[in-house]
Write an enzyme that holds these catalytic residues in place. Structure first.
Site, PDB file in Angstrom:
ATOM      1  N   TYR A 138       0.838  -1.209   0.000  1.00 33.70           N
ATOM      2  CA  TYR A 138       0.000   0.000   0.000  1.00 33.70           C
ATOM      3  C   TYR A 138       0.873   1.260   0.000  1.00 33.70           C
ATOM      4  O   TYR A 138       0.627   2.192  -0.781  1.00 33.70           O
ATOM      5  CB  TYR A 138      -0.888  -0.044   1.240  1.00 33.70           C
ATOM      6  CG  TYR A 138      -1.869   1.083   1.398  1.00 33.70           C
ATOM      7  CD1 TYR A 138      -3.056   1.121   0.663  1.00 33.70           C
ATOM      8  CD2 TYR A 138      -1.633   2.113   2.314  1.00 33.70           C
ATOM      9  CE1 TYR A 138      -3.970   2.141   0.835  1.00 33.70           C
ATOM     10  CE2 TYR A 138      -2.549   3.137   2.494  1.00 33.70           C
ATOM     11  CZ  TYR A 138      -3.717   3.146   1.753  1.00 33.70           C
ATOM     12  OH  TYR A 138      -4.620   4.165   1.925  1.00 33.70           O
ATOM     13  N   ARG A 182     -10.307  -4.908  13.316  1.00 34.26           N
ATOM     14  CA  ARG A 182      -9.433  -6.091  13.206  1.00 34.26           C
ATOM     15  C   ARG A 182      -8.134  -5.917  13.984  1.00 34.26           C
ATOM     16  O   ARG A 182      -7.236  -6.748  13.897  1.00 34.26           O
ATOM     17  CB  ARG A 182      -9.139  -6.380  11.727  1.00 34.26           C
ATOM     18  CG  ARG A 182     -10.386  -6.833  10.947  1.00 34.26           C
ATOM     19  CD  ARG A 182     -10.141  -6.834   9.438  1.00 34.26           C
ATOM     20  NE  ARG A 182      -9.067  -7.704   9.035  1.00 34.26           N
ATOM     21  CZ  ARG A 182      -8.347  -7.563   7.918  1.00 34.26           C
ATOM     22  NH1 ARG A 182      -8.605  -6.545   7.110  1.00 34.26           N
ATOM     23  NH2 ARG A 182      -7.381  -8.397   7.620  1.00 34.26           N
TER      24      ARG A 182
HETATM   25  P1  NAP Z   1     -13.502   3.164   1.622  1.00 30.05           P
HETATM   26  O1  NAP Z   1     -14.578   3.639   2.524  1.00 30.05           O
HETATM   27  O2  NAP Z   1     -13.158   1.715   1.619  1.00 30.05           O
HETATM   28  O3  NAP Z   1     -13.811   3.656   0.134  1.00 30.05           O
HETATM   29  C1  NAP Z   1     -13.051   3.202  -0.954  1.00 30.05           C
HETATM   30  C2  NAP Z   1     -13.992   3.006  -2.127  1.00 30.05           C
HETATM   31  O4  NAP Z   1     -13.195   2.578  -3.268  1.00 30.05           O
HETATM   32  C3  NAP Z   1     -15.035   1.908  -1.863  1.00 30.05           C
HETATM   33  O5  NAP Z   1     -16.308   2.340  -2.312  1.00 30.05           O
HETATM   34  C4  NAP Z   1     -14.512   0.759  -2.693  1.00 30.05           C
HETATM   35  O6  NAP Z   1     -15.524  -0.122  -3.140  1.00 30.05           O
HETATM   36  C5  NAP Z   1     -13.895   1.492  -3.863  1.00 30.05           C
HETATM   37  N1  NAP Z   1     -12.990   0.624  -4.613  1.00 30.05           N
HETATM   38  C6  NAP Z   1     -12.075  -0.241  -4.111  1.00 30.05           C
HETATM   39  N2  NAP Z   1     -11.463  -0.886  -5.104  1.00 30.05           N
HETATM   40  C7  NAP Z   1     -12.007  -0.432  -6.269  1.00 30.05           C
HETATM   41  C8  NAP Z   1     -11.809  -0.734  -7.627  1.00 30.05           C
HETATM   42  N3  NAP Z   1     -10.920  -1.665  -8.013  1.00 30.05           N
HETATM   43  N4  NAP Z   1     -12.538  -0.074  -8.558  1.00 30.05           N
HETATM   44  C9  NAP Z   1     -13.456   0.848  -8.186  1.00 30.05           C
HETATM   45  N5  NAP Z   1     -13.695   1.178  -6.902  1.00 30.05           N
HETATM   46  C10 NAP Z   1     -12.986   0.537  -5.955  1.00 30.05           C
HETATM   47  O7  NAP Z   1     -12.123   3.886   1.976  1.00 30.05           O
HETATM   48  P2  NAP Z   1     -11.764   5.437   2.302  1.00 30.05           P
HETATM   49  O8  NAP Z   1     -11.131   5.437   3.618  1.00 30.05           O
HETATM   50  O9  NAP Z   1     -12.880   6.334   1.965  1.00 30.05           O
HETATM   51  O10 NAP Z   1     -10.587   5.617   1.230  1.00 30.05           O
HETATM   52  C11 NAP Z   1     -10.652   6.533   0.126  1.00 30.05           C
HETATM   53  C12 NAP Z   1      -9.227   6.778  -0.337  1.00 30.05           C
HETATM   54  O11 NAP Z   1      -8.478   7.391   0.719  1.00 30.05           O
HETATM   55  C13 NAP Z   1      -8.489   5.493  -0.691  1.00 30.05           C
HETATM   56  O12 NAP Z   1      -7.686   5.703  -1.829  1.00 30.05           O
HETATM   57  C14 NAP Z   1      -7.632   5.246   0.536  1.00 30.05           C
HETATM   58  O13 NAP Z   1      -6.488   4.487   0.216  1.00 30.05           O
HETATM   59  C15 NAP Z   1      -7.298   6.659   0.959  1.00 30.05           C
HETATM   60  N6  NAP Z   1      -6.893   6.805   2.357  1.00 30.05           N
HETATM   61  C16 NAP Z   1      -7.797   6.726   3.387  1.00 30.05           C
HETATM   62  C17 NAP Z   1      -7.370   6.928   4.690  1.00 30.05           C
HETATM   63  C18 NAP Z   1      -8.295   6.903   5.867  1.00 30.05           C
HETATM   64  O14 NAP Z   1      -7.855   7.236   6.998  1.00 30.05           O
HETATM   65  N7  NAP Z   1      -9.546   6.540   5.728  1.00 30.05           N
HETATM   66  C19 NAP Z   1      -6.027   7.183   4.959  1.00 30.05           C
HETATM   67  C20 NAP Z   1      -5.137   7.243   3.890  1.00 30.05           C
HETATM   68  C21 NAP Z   1      -5.583   7.060   2.603  1.00 30.05           C
HETATM   69  P3  NAP Z   1     -15.885  -1.412  -2.203  1.00 30.05           P
HETATM   70  O15 NAP Z   1     -16.257  -0.859  -0.852  1.00 30.05           O
HETATM   71  O16 NAP Z   1     -17.018  -2.045  -2.924  1.00 30.05           O
HETATM   72  O17 NAP Z   1     -14.647  -2.246  -2.143  1.00 30.05           O
END
Ligand code: NAP
Length: 235
Positions: A138, A182
């Site tokens: 990642y 988890r």
């Molecule tokens: P999230 O709630 O899991 O949202 C991610 C979304 O991306 C989900 O709707 C997921 O669909 C979708 N997705 C995953 N794989 C995909 C694919 N191959 N094609 C199309 N859509 C896909 O996570 P989030 O926390 O909002 O994360 C958003 C972004 O911020 C991500 O890039 C993550 O790496 C980054 N980020 C988040 C944090 C944090 O603290 N939350 C920190 C650092 C970076 P499904 O749910 O159906 O899998």
């Protein structure tokens, strides 16, 4: 106002960004593995599959016109000791977080080049700055995304297109909650909040506000930047 595509707009940060851009008057289309049923313009697509991306974007153009804004927020995390990490897991995490951005960005660029105007925002991760144990795949992918952002800013600036990265840190989304449940965050959420200078967990809306500015007309002199939204962690 522009036609904006938000990948990963079905959940968490991407969803908040899509809602904010919609509230700001943009015509917003969401691309997601599981698009929200209540969204006006939502398309099912796996960002790692170029054919699916192309089909979804053709549908977006037919309904909403040429694409002026792209937010790459789709992401997949993963936790594994590096010595136990399978190449398949390594590849999938790089595929979603980095190669997916390649596909979506390359697929929307003809519209932006034609318009001599575009805004691209890549949601990377604060872990690319700090490193994160058990997340080698990642962190490698998100570091690549920051690098891609800088390279594209140089290449696309003369064409009227800005490219910036917003690395979130510790934002309250389903991804973070699942990792916390988890026991994969090392410490409790409360401990992480104590370690955060502004003393709270981040909200998806914090990202959405930053993104709303970066895609605006007045952000036209900001490109190639990595703008952390992390409550003061990883500064
Ligand atoms: P999230 O709630 O899991 O949202 C991610 C979304 O991306 C989900 O709707 C997921 O669909 C979708 N997705 C995953 N794989 C995909 C694919 N191959 N094609 C199309 N859509 C896909 O996570 P989030 O926390 O909002 O994360 C958003 C972004 O911020 C991500 O890039 C993550 O790496 C980054 N980020 C988040 C944090 C944090 O603290 N939350 C920190 C650092 C970076 P499904 O749910 O159906 O899998």
């Amino acid at each position: 106002m522009k036609t904006a595509v938000v990948t990963g707009g079905g959940s968490g940060i991407g969803r908040a960004i899509a809602e904010r851009l919609d509230a700001d008057g943009h015509h917003v289309a969401v691309l997601d593995l599981n698009p929200p049923p209540d969204a006006d313009f939502a398309y099912q697509a796996d960002v790692t599959d170029r054919a699916q991306v192309d089909i979804a974007l053709t549908a977006v153009r037919e309904r909403l016109g040429p694409i002026g804004v792209l937010v790459n927020a789709a992401g997949l995390d993963g936790f594994k000791r590096f010595t136990d990490l399978s190449f398949e897991s390594w590849q999938r995490v790089i595929d979603v977080n980095l190669n997916g951005v390649f596909h979506c960005t390359q697929a929307v660029l003809p519209d932006m080049i034609e318009a001599k105007w575009g805004r691209i925002v890549n949601i990377s991760s604060s872990s690319a700055h700090s490193g994160q144990q058990y997340m080698a795949h990642y962190v490698a992918a998100k570091s690549g995304l920051n690098g891609l952002t800088k390279a594209l800013a140089l290449e696309l600036g003369p064409l009227g297109i800005t490219v910036n990265a917003v690395p979130p840190g510790f934002i309250d989304t389903p991804m973070l909650r699942k990792a916390a449940e988890r026991g994969l965050l090392g410490d409790s959420l409360d401990h992480h909040i104590e370690q955060t200078p502004v003393r709270r967990i981040g909200r998806p809306e914090d990202l959405a506000a930053t993104c709303a500015f970066l895609v605006s007309e007045e952000a036209g002199y900001i490109t190639g930047q990595i703008i952390g939204v992390n409550g003061g962690r990883n500064t």
